[in-house]
Motif scaffolding. Structure first.
Motif, PDB file in Angstrom:
ATOM      1  N   PRO A  85       0.814  -1.218   0.000  1.00  0.00           N
ATOM      2  CA  PRO A  85       0.000   0.000   0.000  1.00  0.00           C
ATOM      3  C   PRO A  85       0.848   1.268   0.000  1.00  0.00           C
ATOM      4  O   PRO A  85       0.492   2.254  -0.651  1.00  0.00           O
ATOM      5  N   LEU A  86       1.984   1.231   0.711  1.00  0.00           N
ATOM      6  CA  LEU A  86       2.845   2.407   0.754  1.00  0.00           C
ATOM      7  C   LEU A  86       3.430   2.719  -0.613  1.00  0.00           C
ATOM      8  O   LEU A  86       3.410   3.869  -1.070  1.00  0.00           O
ATOM      9  N   LEU A  87       3.935   1.699  -1.297  1.00  0.00           N
ATOM     10  CA  LEU A  87       4.497   1.918  -2.631  1.00  0.00           C
ATOM     11  C   LEU A  87       3.403   2.287  -3.625  1.00  0.00           C
ATOM     12  O   LEU A  87       3.593   3.177  -4.465  1.00  0.00           O
ATOM     13  N   ALA A  88       2.265   1.630  -3.523  1.00  0.00           N
ATOM     14  CA  ALA A  88       1.160   1.927  -4.443  1.00  0.00           C
ATOM     15  C   ALA A  88       0.730   3.384  -4.317  1.00  0.00           C
ATOM     16  O   ALA A  88       0.473   4.059  -5.323  1.00  0.00           O
ATOM     17  N   ALA A  89       0.660   3.883  -3.082  1.00  0.00           N
ATOM     18  CA  ALA A  89       0.289   5.282  -2.878  1.00  0.00           C
ATOM     19  C   ALA A  89       1.359   6.208  -3.424  1.00  0.00           C
ATOM     20  O   ALA A  89       1.063   7.245  -4.034  1.00  0.00           O
ATOM     21  N   ARG A  90       2.606   5.843  -3.248  1.00  0.00           N
ATOM     22  CA  ARG A  90       3.711   6.673  -3.735  1.00  0.00           C
ATOM     23  C   ARG A  90       3.684   6.766  -5.263  1.00  0.00           C
ATOM     24  O   ARG A  90       4.010   7.810  -5.845  1.00  0.00           O
ATOM     25  N   LEU A  91       3.307   5.669  -5.909  1.00  0.00           N
ATOM     26  CA  LEU A  91       3.277   5.647  -7.369  1.00  0.00           C
ATOM     27  C   LEU A  91       2.190   6.552  -7.945  1.00  0.00           C
ATOM     28  O   LEU A  91       2.205   6.839  -9.150  1.00  0.00           O
ATOM     29  N   GLN A  92       1.267   6.988  -7.099  1.00  0.00           N
ATOM     30  CA  GLN A  92       0.208   7.895  -7.561  1.00  0.00           C
ATOM     31  C   GLN A  92       0.625   9.357  -7.495  1.00  0.00           C
ATOM     32  O   GLN A  92      -0.081  10.235  -8.007  1.00  0.00           O
ATOM     33  N   LYS A  93       1.766   9.636  -6.872  1.00  0.00           N
ATOM     34  CA  LYS A  93       2.221  11.020  -6.755  1.00  0.00           C
ATOM     35  C   LYS A  93       2.701  11.540  -8.105  1.00  0.00           C
ATOM     36  O   LYS A  93       3.251  10.774  -8.916  1.00  0.00           O
ATOM     37  N   PRO A  94       2.536  12.811  -8.388  1.00  0.00           N
ATOM     38  CA  PRO A  94       3.005  13.370  -9.659  1.00  0.00           C
ATOM     39  C   PRO A  94       4.489  13.119  -9.912  1.00  0.00           C
ATOM     40  O   PRO A  94       4.894  12.909 -11.058  1.00  0.00           O
ATOM     41  N   VAL A  95       5.291  13.123  -8.852  1.00  0.00           N
ATOM     42  CA  VAL A  95       6.723  12.925  -9.030  1.00  0.00           C
ATOM     43  C   VAL A  95       7.042  11.523  -9.547  1.00  0.00           C
ATOM     44  O   VAL A  95       8.124  11.291 -10.084  1.00  0.00           O
ATOM     45  N   ALA A  96       6.080  10.599  -9.419  1.00  0.00           N
ATOM     46  CA  ALA A  96       6.294   9.224  -9.866  1.00  0.00           C
ATOM     47  C   ALA A  96       5.735   8.970 -11.267  1.00  0.00           C
ATOM     48  O   ALA A  96       5.553   7.814 -11.653  1.00  0.00           O
ATOM     49  N   ALA A  97       5.496  10.013 -12.007  1.00  0.00           N
ATOM     50  CA  ALA A  97       4.911   9.856 -13.340  1.00  0.00           C
ATOM     51  C   ALA A  97       5.771   8.986 -14.250  1.00  0.00           C
ATOM     52  O   ALA A  97       5.249   8.304 -15.142  1.00  0.00           O
ATOM     53  N   ASP A  98       7.085   8.992 -14.049  1.00  0.00           N
ATOM     54  CA  ASP A  98       7.989   8.196 -14.878  1.00  0.00           C
ATOM     55  C   ASP A  98       8.545   6.997 -14.128  1.00  0.00           C
ATOM     56  O   ASP A  98       9.638   6.509 -14.430  1.00  0.00           O
ATOM     57  N   VAL A  99       7.774   6.511 -13.141  1.00  0.00           N
ATOM     58  CA  VAL A  99       8.133   5.299 -12.414  1.00  0.00           C
ATOM     59  C   VAL A  99       7.211   4.171 -12.852  1.00  0.00           C
ATOM     60  O   VAL A  99       5.994   4.345 -12.926  1.00  0.00           O
ATOM     61  N   THR A 100       7.782   3.021 -13.146  1.00  0.00           N
ATOM     62  CA  THR A 100       7.019   1.844 -13.553  1.00  0.00           C
ATOM     63  C   THR A 100       7.193   0.739 -12.525  1.00  0.00           C
ATOM     64  O   THR A 100       8.329   0.369 -12.188  1.00  0.00           O
ATOM     65  N   SER A 101       6.088   0.224 -12.027  1.00  0.00           N
ATOM     66  CA  SER A 101       6.132  -0.908 -11.108  1.00  0.00           C
ATOM     67  C   SER A 101       6.455  -2.178 -11.892  1.00  0.00           C
ATOM     68  O   SER A 101       5.855  -2.447 -12.945  1.00  0.00           O
TER      69      SER A 101
END
Length: 244
Positions: free
Chosen positions: A102-118
């Motif tokens: 849940p912590l990583l999933a929430a982080r991936l929703q942040k604008p700064v994570a736009a170029d992060v791929t799980s």
């Protein structure tokens, strides 16, 4: 797509790759600004006290446009720092062996994570297929020891990372230092690993040790407990290996 459009896309793509290769590592002022970003979470700011993110980011020699893989991304603390540092134009893959917490999933929703791929893949095949031979950097932060008690085939892990990196690409490992002679035997109890074992295993995959970070070392840590007694910082090593 017509021929002209294809040529234009190729030129743009080539230009982005060249720009990343020619870019200079982010400056100290940029690193300080990344760490001081007002949208970082209170939990991350607390974690900063033991992780020394300014030292880590400087050691990683990050540049805008780089493609990085964060192995065993956990809650994404390192993943987010990488994403901030390789922008604009960069890409970060956050590898976990199971669907994001849940912590990583929430982080991936942040604008700064736009170029992060799980990337949900076993450790032994951590790099995503689309990143094969294209990665500039792989990080494995404070979790190499876990590969011992989890039964991960570390030779396969290191070989997969070697294959996924570009020539000259870096593999950076930080971990809690174990006592001489313990190898990885205390990975599930003290959560430590012997530095010399990490060096041997990674170099056996074809890597060359390029640099050591001393900013997390503590020679006074007896290294005989998970948390030192009397209370003090753990002795931790940071190693940068390079693919020749």
């Amino acid at each position: 797509m017509n021929t002209r459009a294809m040529l234009l896309a190729l030129v743009i793509g080539t230009g982005l790759v060249a720009s990343a290769a020619l870019a200079q590592p982010i400056a100290t002022e940029q690193i300080k600004a990344i760490v001081a970003s007002p949208d970082r979470t209170p939990a991350d700011l607390t974690n900063d006290k033991r992780r020394h993110p300014e030292d880590i980011l400087a050691f990683l020699a990050l540049k805008p446009g780089l493609v990085a893989l964060d192995v065993s991304a956990g809650g994404g603390y390192t993943t987010e720092l990488l994403a901030r540092a390789v922008a604009p134009g960069g890409r970060v893959y956050a590898q976990t062996p199971r669907p994001p917490s849940p912590l990583l999933a929430a982080r991936l929703q942040k604008p700064v994570a736009a170029d992060v791929t799980s990337v949900v893949r076993p450790f032994e095949s951590a790099p995503p297929p689309e990143g094969a031979g294209k990665l500039d950097l792989v990080t494995l932060m404070f979790n190499y020891h876990d590969m011992g008690h989890l039964g991960v085939d570390r030779a396969r892990l290191n070989a997969a990372i070697f294959a996924a990196l570009k020539p000259g690409g870096a593999y950076v490992i930080a971990d809690h230092s174990g006592r001489a002679g313990t190898g990885i035997s205390e990975s599930g109890t003290l959560h430590r690993v012997e530095e010399s074992l990490v060096r041997r295993e990674v170099e056996a995959a074809g890597f060359r040790l390029a640099a050591e970070g001393t900013f997390l070392r503590n020679p006074n840590d007896p290294r005989d407990r998970e948390e030192p007694d009397p209370p003090q910082p753990k002795d931790e090593f940071v190693l940068r290996f390079v693919k020749p």
